[in-house]
Design an enzyme around this catalytic site. Structure first.
Site, PDB file in Angstrom:
ATOM      1  N   ARG A  23      -0.915  -7.612   6.461  1.00  0.00           N
ATOM      2  CA  ARG A  23      -2.012  -6.589   6.621  1.00  0.00           C
ATOM      3  C   ARG A  23      -3.329  -7.149   6.553  1.00  0.00           C
ATOM      4  NH1 ARG A  23      -0.786  -1.095   5.908  1.00  0.00           N
ATOM      5  NH2 ARG A  23       1.411  -0.771   6.534  1.00  0.00           N
ATOM      6  N   ARG A  27      -8.333  -2.247   6.125  1.00  0.00           N
ATOM      7  CA  ARG A  27      -9.659  -1.616   5.502  1.00  0.00           C
ATOM      8  C   ARG A  27     -10.388  -2.261   4.625  1.00  0.00           C
ATOM      9  NH1 ARG A  27      -6.702   3.735   4.060  1.00  0.00           N
ATOM     10  NH2 ARG A  27      -4.936   2.262   4.034  1.00  0.00           N
ATOM     11  N   ARG A  36     -13.317   0.599  13.117  1.00  0.00           N
ATOM     12  CA  ARG A  36     -12.423   1.928  13.105  1.00  0.00           C
ATOM     13  C   ARG A  36     -13.442   3.112  12.901  1.00  0.00           C
ATOM     14  NH1 ARG A  36     -10.060   5.446  11.876  1.00  0.00           N
ATOM     15  NH2 ARG A  36      -8.177   5.920  10.605  1.00  0.00           N
ATOM     16  N   ASP A  72       0.893  -1.204  14.906  1.00  0.00           N
ATOM     17  CA  ASP A  72       1.907  -0.630  13.810  1.00  0.00           C
ATOM     18  C   ASP A  72       3.297  -0.506  14.077  1.00  0.00           C
ATOM     19  OD1 ASP A  72       1.039   0.943  11.137  1.00  0.00           O
ATOM     20  OD2 ASP A  72       2.733   1.781  12.281  1.00  0.00           O
ATOM     21  N   TYR A 149      11.193   6.660   8.937  1.00  0.00           N
ATOM     22  CA  TYR A 149      10.119   7.544   9.440  1.00  0.00           C
ATOM     23  C   TYR A 149      10.533   8.551  10.245  1.00  0.00           C
ATOM     24  CZ  TYR A 149       6.833   4.154   6.938  1.00  0.00           C
ATOM     25  OH  TYR A 149       6.071   3.645   5.869  1.00  0.00           O
TER      26      TYR A 149
HETATM   27  O1  1CP Z   1      -2.958  -7.119   9.951  1.00  0.00           O
HETATM   28  C1  1CP Z   1      -1.859  -6.635  10.086  1.00  0.00           C
HETATM   29  O2  1CP Z   1      -0.729  -7.129   9.077  1.00  0.00           O
HETATM   30  C2  1CP Z   1      -1.236  -6.067  11.286  1.00  0.00           C
HETATM   31  C3  1CP Z   1      -1.285  -4.679  11.547  1.00  0.00           C
HETATM   32  C4  1CP Z   1      -0.334  -3.876  10.785  1.00  0.00           C
HETATM   33  C5  1CP Z   1       1.218  -4.216  10.323  1.00  0.00           C
HETATM   34  C6  1CP Z   1       1.862  -5.414  10.427  1.00  0.00           C
HETATM   35  C7  1CP Z   1      -0.437  -2.368  10.615  1.00  0.00           C
HETATM   36  C8  1CP Z   1      -1.877  -1.781  10.853  1.00  0.00           C
HETATM   37  N1  1CP Z   1       0.569  -1.996   9.934  1.00  0.00           N
HETATM   38  C9  1CP Z   1       1.669  -2.839   9.918  1.00  0.00           C
HETATM   39  C10 1CP Z   1       2.938  -2.614   9.564  1.00  0.00           C
HETATM   40  C11 1CP Z   1       3.514  -1.409   8.763  1.00  0.00           C
HETATM   41  N2  1CP Z   1       3.124  -0.137   9.241  1.00  0.00           N
HETATM   42  C12 1CP Z   1       4.521  -1.231   8.156  1.00  0.00           C
HETATM   43  C13 1CP Z   1       5.471  -2.707   7.678  1.00  0.00           C
HETATM   44  C14 1CP Z   1       4.467  -3.525   6.641  1.00  0.00           C
HETATM   45  C15 1CP Z   1       4.344  -2.930   5.344  1.00  0.00           C
HETATM   46  O3  1CP Z   1       5.430  -2.555   4.421  1.00  0.00           O
HETATM   47  O4  1CP Z   1       3.113  -2.996   4.868  1.00  0.00           O
HETATM   48  C16 1CP Z   1       4.787   0.022   7.552  1.00  0.00           C
HETATM   49  C17 1CP Z   1       6.057   0.337   6.672  1.00  0.00           C
HETATM   50  C18 1CP Z   1       3.838   0.710   8.538  1.00  0.00           C
HETATM   51  C19 1CP Z   1       3.710   2.118   8.354  1.00  0.00           C
HETATM   52  C20 1CP Z   1       2.370   2.598   8.273  1.00  0.00           C
HETATM   53  N3  1CP Z   1       1.132   2.462   9.183  1.00  0.00           N
HETATM   54  C21 1CP Z   1       1.569   3.096   7.039  1.00  0.00           C
HETATM   55  C22 1CP Z   1       2.356   3.059   5.664  1.00  0.00           C
HETATM   56  C23 1CP Z   1       2.817   4.455   5.464  1.00  0.00           C
HETATM   57  C24 1CP Z   1       3.822   4.407   4.240  1.00  0.00           C
HETATM   58  O5  1CP Z   1       4.955   4.946   4.380  1.00  0.00           O
HETATM   59  O6  1CP Z   1       3.470   4.044   3.032  1.00  0.00           O
HETATM   60  C25 1CP Z   1       0.178   3.226   7.244  1.00  0.00           C
HETATM   61  C26 1CP Z   1      -0.981   3.865   6.237  1.00  0.00           C
HETATM   62  C27 1CP Z   1       0.031   2.851   8.470  1.00  0.00           C
HETATM   63  C28 1CP Z   1      -1.365   3.067   9.171  1.00  0.00           C
HETATM   64  C29 1CP Z   1      -1.894   1.563   9.505  1.00  0.00           C
HETATM   65  N4  1CP Z   1      -1.419   0.544   9.980  1.00  0.00           N
HETATM   66  C30 1CP Z   1      -2.323  -0.581   9.987  1.00  0.00           C
HETATM   67  C31 1CP Z   1      -3.324  -0.124   9.391  1.00  0.00           C
HETATM   68  C32 1CP Z   1      -4.627  -1.082   9.339  1.00  0.00           C
HETATM   69  C33 1CP Z   1      -3.155   1.154   8.830  1.00  0.00           C
HETATM   70  C34 1CP Z   1      -4.405   2.185   8.350  1.00  0.00           C
HETATM   71  C35 1CP Z   1      -4.802   2.971   9.299  1.00  0.00           C
HETATM   72  C36 1CP Z   1      -6.136   3.067   9.254  1.00  0.00           C
HETATM   73  O7  1CP Z   1      -7.138   2.364   9.369  1.00  0.00           O
HETATM   74  O8  1CP Z   1      -6.699   4.146   8.887  1.00  0.00           O
END
Ligand code: 1CP
Length: 341
Positions: A23, A27, A36, A72, A149
């Site tokens: 990640r 943010r 964003r 994502d 999901y």
């Molecule tokens: O920088 C990076 O790593 C690339 C971008 C990336 C990746 C690899 C994002 C951006 N998401 C992910 C993977 C991801 N998304 C996973 C697997 C990795 C992990 O366990 O962290 C999972 C479970 C998600 C699902 C997801 N998408 C969540 C989690 C929800 C939960 O169940 O806890 C969230 C909050 C998102 C949205 C998201 N994805 C990425 C960002 C930066 C965000 C936040 C969105 C925003 O900017 O408001």
């Protein structure tokens, strides 16, 4: 190009040890918040120029040894026919949730070139922009994590609907897993053809299962993904959160690199899996709130343990938290390089 990351993935014990951060685009970076602020998250993912721009931010700001595509894991689910919204407070919402046989008819295997062209275009732009910098990692969610999901309709703590389907209607659960496995193979193959130089499969929630259940309901599918991708010639990384109890099964998937969270000590992983494993991880993301000297000791300890493996890629044990200071993250990268030089 700095190819330390790819060498380590191939089992070469490179010095300094390569590092990237799960990640790493997100943010905690003001530069990300700026982009964003102009657009919603899904539009950001679907606009190749912007997705490429935020992918490059941590490369330039932190000096990490790999870039990871900004997207994502839930993106392909929308292309399969599920509703997908990211709501500010509630996180992702997949509507309607997957609960019965009829829901299978709403979903289809994706054709990435026509249904998620923006992901492949982002990869093509990035390969050009990263030419003299670092390798690009593509990624996907693993079938079980994606299934949670779809079935829960979003994020969950209890996984009650997932458990109800897996234990109560195993044949339907297996059909969904088959479909998600086909989708993941198509999706990652296209990313590799578009230029991804490594792929990481995120199985964030597979650790909720016992070893027996993981072996029966998840392992065969992940194995199939690894096998199908093996001929494409790029390293395959597999990350499970909280996977200490299924470590041997994780190795059985055939992944080239195993990603560990902070609860699985690297030394113990090496004694259980053998010195030929290539490991990635595993600093507790909370350590980025430590003072510099305490952090340095933690980093040194992980690097020392990493020497026991065939090769080691430094990373956090899970995603970086939005509250972390970018300066601390930059310091971490510098420390890893310095201490392992
Ligand atoms: O920088 C990076 O790593 C690339 C971008 C990336 C990746 C690899 C994002 C951006 N998401 C992910 C993977 C991801 N998304 C996973 C697997 C990795 C992990 O366990 O962290 C999972 C479970 C998600 C699902 C997801 N998408 C969540 C989690 C929800 C939960 O169940 O806890 C969230 C909050 C998102 C949205 C998201 N994805 C990425 C960002 C930066 C965000 C936040 C969105 C925003 O900017 O408001």
């Amino acid at each position: 190009m700095n190819d330390a990351f790819l060498k380590a993935c191939a089992g070469e014990p490179v010095r300094p040890v390569p590092v990237w951060i799960m990640r790493q685009a997100g943010r905690y970076l003001p530069e990300y918040r700026e982009v964003r602020g102009q657009t919603d998250f899904l539009t950001l993912c679907k606009t190749p120029e912007l997705a490429a721009k935020v992918t490059l931010q941590p490369v330039d700001i932190l000096g990490v040894d790999a870039a990871i595509l900004f997207s994502d894991i839930l993106i392909p689910l929308e292309a399969m026919g599920s509703g997908l919204v990211f709501s500010e407070g509630r996180g992702p919402v997949l509507d309607p949730p997957f609960r019965s046989e009829a829901d299978l008819d709403r979903l289809h295997c994706i054709d990435p070139e026509s249904e998620v062209p923006f992901v492949l275009e982002t990869i093509r732009i990035l390969r050009e922009q990263l030419k003299h910098k670092v390798p690009l990692i593509g990624f996907a969610g693993a079938p079980f994590t994606l299934a949670t999901y779809l079935i829960e309709g979003g994020t969950t703590k209890s996984f009650v609907h997932t458990r109800r389907l897996l234990f109560g209607v195993p044949a339907l659960f297996a059909s969904l897993m088959e479909l998600l496995t086909d989708v993941t193979i198509a999706y990652l193959s296209s990313q590799i053809r578009a230029g991804a130089q490594a792929v990481q499969l995120f199985d964030t929630w597979a650790g909720i299962l016992s070893r027996e259940e993981y072996g029966a309901h998840v392992l065969p599918h992940v194995k199939r993904i690894m096998e199908e991708l093996s001929s494409l010639g790029v390293p395959r990384i597999y990350f499970v959160l909280d996977g200490c109890h299924i470590l041997e099964s994780i190795k059985e998937t055939g992944a080239d690199v195993i990603g560990l969270d902070w609860r699985t000590e690297i030394s113990r992983a090496v004694s259980r899996l053998g010195p030929e494993v290539v490991l990635q991880g595993n600093l507790d993301p909370g350590c980025l709130f430590m003072q510099e000297e305490a952090l340095r000791r933690r980093v040194a300890r992980i690097l020392e343990q990493g020497r026991e493996a065939r090769a080691h890629i430094f990373n956090l044990g899970h995603g970086i938290m939005p509250e972390v200071s970018p300066e601390k993250a930059r310091l971490l990268v510098e420390m890893v390089h310095e201490l392992s030089a």
